[in-house]
Design an enzyme around this catalytic site. Structure first.
Site, mmCIF file in Angstrom:
data_model
loop_
_atom_site.group_PDB
_atom_site.id
_atom_site.type_symbol
_atom_site.label_atom_id
_atom_site.label_comp_id
_atom_site.label_asym_id
_atom_site.label_seq_id
_atom_site.Cartn_x
_atom_site.Cartn_y
_atom_site.Cartn_z
ATOM 1 N N GLU A 75 11.364 23.848 38.621
ATOM 2 C CA GLU A 75 10.872 24.313 37.321
ATOM 3 C C GLU A 75 9.367 24.558 37.328
ATOM 4 O O GLU A 75 8.740 24.643 36.271
ATOM 5 C CB GLU A 75 11.216 23.305 36.219
ATOM 6 C CG GLU A 75 12.682 23.057 35.988
ATOM 7 C CD GLU A 75 13.464 24.259 35.455
ATOM 8 O OE1 GLU A 75 12.928 25.388 35.470
ATOM 9 O OE2 GLU A 75 14.626 24.046 35.069
ATOM 10 N N HIS B 276 8.842 17.210 31.705
ATOM 11 C CA HIS B 276 10.168 17.751 31.406
ATOM 12 C C HIS B 276 11.205 16.702 31.770
ATOM 13 O O HIS B 276 11.190 16.167 32.880
ATOM 14 C CB HIS B 276 10.421 19.039 32.197
ATOM 15 C CG HIS B 276 11.876 19.435 32.212
ATOM 16 N ND1 HIS B 276 12.622 19.508 31.058
ATOM 17 C CD2 HIS B 276 12.724 19.718 33.225
ATOM 18 C CE1 HIS B 276 13.863 19.834 31.372
ATOM 19 N NE2 HIS B 276 13.961 19.960 32.691
ATOM 20 N N HIS C 110 15.475 15.054 30.575
ATOM 21 C CA HIS C 110 16.760 15.314 29.930
ATOM 22 C C HIS C 110 17.129 14.101 29.072
ATOM 23 O O HIS C 110 18.132 13.434 29.344
ATOM 24 C CB HIS C 110 17.852 15.566 30.974
ATOM 25 C CG HIS C 110 17.619 16.758 31.851
ATOM 26 N ND1 HIS C 110 18.415 17.063 32.933
ATOM 27 C CD2 HIS C 110 16.677 17.737 31.802
ATOM 28 C CE1 HIS C 110 17.968 18.172 33.521
ATOM 29 N NE2 HIS C 110 16.910 18.593 32.853
ATOM 30 N N HIS D 106 20.067 21.947 27.755
ATOM 31 C CA HIS D 106 19.317 21.589 28.952
ATOM 32 C C HIS D 106 18.522 20.296 28.767
ATOM 33 O O HIS D 106 18.919 19.262 29.304
ATOM 34 C CB HIS D 106 18.404 22.778 29.323
ATOM 35 C CG HIS D 106 17.594 22.544 30.552
ATOM 36 N ND1 HIS D 106 16.850 23.531 31.138
ATOM 37 C CD2 HIS D 106 17.388 21.442 31.302
ATOM 38 C CE1 HIS D 106 16.245 23.050 32.203
ATOM 39 N NE2 HIS D 106 16.550 21.777 32.320
HETATM 40 ZN ZN LIG Z 1 15.783 20.253 33.507
#
Ligand SMILES: [Zn+2]
Length: 230
Positions: free
Chosen positions: A76, A95, A97, A158
């Site tokens: 990413e 980032h 989840h 996501h």
């Molecule tokens: Zn991700």
């Protein structure tokens, strides 16, 4: 901020905290810190964040080229460099989840209402960015319209991204986002979600200004826009 052993240790600590708090699983998630006008330090691709060591971090340019480190950068990395290119004030990006907040993203629901003081002050409104395939150039493109005015956003089906003027604040914002998601879900289960009044929000925004929370905030941008029109 410059690349240093202390910064690398701080990044490793954040990786472990994300893992230990259940905000990521397996190789999920990635974090980065700006270490120069055109460089960032980012977590490597594929590794469980709990296993990342200082030497595993990768230095890349804002064009996404690796300049130091022996591992491949996070898949990413394109999203990270897009955020830094667009937001000179951002020094760190997280980032993850987070499961409950990502559940809201699956439901297509962000945190647009003013429900909790810490969210209004530290996170601002949290939108849901339309789905784009992770690890592709489509993801930064999907996020682009939201970058100027948000320090936190959900990505549909996501996960979540938070930014900040320091790694500490970007990480705190990710924890706060998940914490808020749990609280809102609990209120939903109990049956009533009371929204803060405009006057209560105005008071919180004054507090935000007094404590000099940096970054952008939709409420602040809306007010600046109104003032500009007067
Ligand atoms: Zn991700």
């Amino acid at each position: 901020m410059e690349d240093s052993p202390a910064l690398r240790r701080e990044m490793v600590t954040v990786c472990r905290r994300l893992y230990e708090r259940g905000l990521i699983a397996g190789p999920d998630g990635n974090i980065s810190v700006r270490v120069g006008s055109n460089r960032i330090l980012v977590t490597p691709s594929g590794m469980s964040k709990v296993d990342v060591e200082p030497d595993d971090l990768v230095e890349v340019t804002l064009q996404g080229e690796r300049v130091a480190g022996y591992r491949a950068p996070s898949s990413e990395v394109n999203l990270h460099v897009r955020i830094y290119s667009r937001r000179p004030d951002v020094q760190a990006v997280v980032h993850a989840h987070p499961p409950v907040a990502t559940g809201f993203a699956l439901a297509g629901e962000g945190f647009e209402a003013n429900l909790l003081p810490e969210v209004t002050v530290q996170l601002g409104r949290v939108p849901v960015v339309p789905y784009a395939t992770p690890g592709t150039g489509a993801l930064p493109d999907a996020c682009e319209p939201y970058l100027d005015s948000h320090d936190a956003f959900l990505m549909a089906n996501h996960g979540a991204v938070t930014t900040g003027p320091s790694l500490l604040l970007a990480h705190q914002r990710m924890e706060s986002l998940e914490h808020a998601a749990r609280i809102v879900l609990t209120a939903r289960l109990l049956g009533t979600v009371n929204v803060l009044t405009p006057a209560q929000v105005a008071e919180l925004m004054s507090a935000r200004a007094r404590t000099k929370v940096s970054g952008t905030h939709p409420e602040v941008l809306a007010r600046e826009g109104q003032q500009g029109e007067e």
